[in-house]
Enzyme design. Structure first.
Site, PDB file in Angstrom:
ATOM      1  N   LEU A   9       0.959  -1.329  -0.033  1.00 35.11           N
ATOM      2  CA  LEU A   9       0.038   0.139   0.073  1.00 35.11           C
ATOM      3  C   LEU A   9       0.843   1.298   0.099  1.00 35.11           C
ATOM      4  O   LEU A   9       1.608   1.302   0.743  1.00 35.11           O
ATOM      5  CB  LEU A   9      -0.803   0.076   1.065  1.00 35.11           C
ATOM      6  CG  LEU A   9      -1.473   1.330   1.523  1.00 35.11           C
ATOM      7  CD1 LEU A   9      -2.695   1.754   0.425  1.00 35.11           C
ATOM      8  CD2 LEU A   9      -2.216   1.063   3.052  1.00 35.11           C
ATOM      9  N   SER A  10       0.501   2.054  -0.885  1.00 33.95           N
ATOM     10  CA  SER A  10       1.204   3.459  -0.853  1.00 33.95           C
ATOM     11  C   SER A  10       2.711   3.621  -0.881  1.00 33.95           C
ATOM     12  O   SER A  10       3.126   2.953  -1.931  1.00 33.95           O
ATOM     13  CB  SER A  10       0.711   4.095   0.442  1.00 33.95           C
ATOM     14  OG  SER A  10       0.733   5.619   0.435  1.00 33.95           O
ATOM     15  N   ALA A  11       3.169   3.909  -0.219  1.00 33.36           N
ATOM     16  CA  ALA A  11       4.873   3.835  -0.138  1.00 33.36           C
ATOM     17  C   ALA A  11       5.334   2.348  -0.236  1.00 33.36           C
ATOM     18  O   ALA A  11       6.359   1.887  -1.055  1.00 33.36           O
ATOM     19  CB  ALA A  11       5.476   4.303   1.002  1.00 33.36           C
TER      20      ALA A  11
END
Length: 397
Positions: free
Chosen positions: A146-148
């Site tokens: 997720l995300s980073a």
């Protein structure tokens, strides 16, 4: 050129945890992997191995987002719940504060996102250690984040495509889109993205691999104010070329449908195999889509773990062929204009689900010339097998 004052403001927000921020710890079901090699990225390795895990089980690598721990992301996403149900092992690389003050994987630092270097190599070493220590199937290794963590997932898929059968990138960015913190913030907002051709070149240049390539699942909220949803389009465009889906009608999605009330697009090859899928979650902000009720209920809602009525964890595992179908699934198929031919029932499943009783011959193991998995009886024996295999694969000197 962006003003230095603007960059400083963005950096301050980043350090305050307003960028890739995901909170919540939850109960810790994970244990430490221990020694897994030279670990040039100085990461921690957490794992979950269900009781009575069968031989040649799959491995799923899960990467958390900024300010979050591996245990917190597992608690929210429900991956260890699903691992108990479907019998696969989990590896959770975990960032350390000495590397990044906000516990973000350094997806925008070139030395950490190159083949055989930095954090990427640390994760590769963890994977090799898990495969050898638990007799896992090299042909069924998957990665998600997720995300980073999703951006580092993009990096791992680009740098080590021969290792992974599939990957899932949630609310994140394509590989090679940023090489500095200011560029990272710009790309998150949808500004200055390299061209599709440049992104495709970055993917091809990241490794000497020539195929076959991992299947790709992309998830993004339509109301994401942290990472612009245009990044999802960029990820799909980056991967279409290596899958041979970037010309004419092949560049368009070959099927569209509504799944649990949300849009799903699919790109298939001439044989009908689903190679890329994209979920666009209507009205969802920045986070991992969850479905905490119903037949595919997994995880716990919280900040950036968003209960929107669809479990990305379950659907991703299903796309990879490591989760059984639920009895009920609200998927109304709407063929795209580019191709109105529907697959025969079970046709796509034949490509993604392993046949019962037929051993999975891992093409990646042949390419890497890595000895088959062994399970020595002693700790010293396990370590020797791991070290010998890692030297053979060029992961340790």
């Amino acid at each position: 050129m962006r003003k230095i004052s603007d960059t400083i403001t963005r950096l301050a927000a980043f350090r305050a945890g307003q960028g890739f921020q995901i909170n919540g710890q939850g109960r810790d079901r994970l244990s430490d992997l221990g020694d897994f090699g030279s670990n040039p990225g100085a990461l921690r390795a957490r794992i979950y191995v269900p009781d009575d895990l069968p031989e040649a089980a799959p491995l799923v690598v899960v990467l958390h987002g900024c300010t979050q721990t591996a245990a917190g992301y597992d608690h929210g996403s429900g991956w260890s719940q699903l691992a108990d149900q479907e019998s696969f092992a989990l590896l959770f690389p975990e960032q350390q504060r000495a590397n990044n003050a906000n516990l973000c994987f350094n997806w925008f630092v070139p030395s950490d996102t190159k083949r055989n270097g930095g954090e990427a190599l640390s994760i590769r070493q963890m994977i090799e250690t898990m495969v050898l220590a638990h007799g896992l199937d090299r042909g069924r290794i998957f990665i998600t984040g997720l995300s980073a963590g999703g951006a580092m997932t993009s990096a791992m898929l680009a740098c080590y495509p021969e290792i992974f059968e599939g990957g899932a990138i949630i609310a994140s960015l394509p590989y090679g889109s940023a090489k500095t913190v200011p560029e990272a913030f710009d790309r998150m907002r949808g500004h200055g993205m390299p061209s599709e051709r440049q992104l495709q070149k970055a993917l091809r240049d990241a490794s000497p691999h020539q195929g076959p390539w991992p299947s790709i699942s992309v998830w993004h909220g339509s109301a994401d104010q942290t990472v612009a949803s245009s990044n999802a389009d960029a990820i799909v465009g980056q991967w279409r070329a290596v899958h041979g889906l970037d010309h004419g009608l092949d560049a368009r999605s070959t099927r569209s449908e509504m799944v649990d009330g949300h849009s799903r697009r699919v790109w298939r090859n001439a044989q009908g195999q689903e190679l890329i899928e994209e979920y666009r979650i209507a009205g969802m902000g920045h986070g991992t889509p969850l479905g905490t009720a119903g037949d595919a209920a997994l995880g716990v809602g919280g900040p950036f773990m968003l209960d929107v009525g669809i479990s990305s964890t379950w659907h991703i595992a299903r796309f990879w062929g490591i989760a059984k179908p639920c009895v009920k699934r609200d998927a109304k198929i709407k063929p795209a204009k580019a191709n109105n031919e529907a697959l025969a029932p079970g046709f796509a499943r034949a490509f993604s689900m392993p046949k019962a009783g037929v051993p999975n011959v891992p093409h990646s193991a042949k390419r890497a010339n890595i000895p088959p998995s062994q399970k020595p009886s002693s700790a010293a024996g396990i370590r020797k097998v791991i070290e010998d295999a890692m030297r053979s694969a060029g992961l340790m000197h």
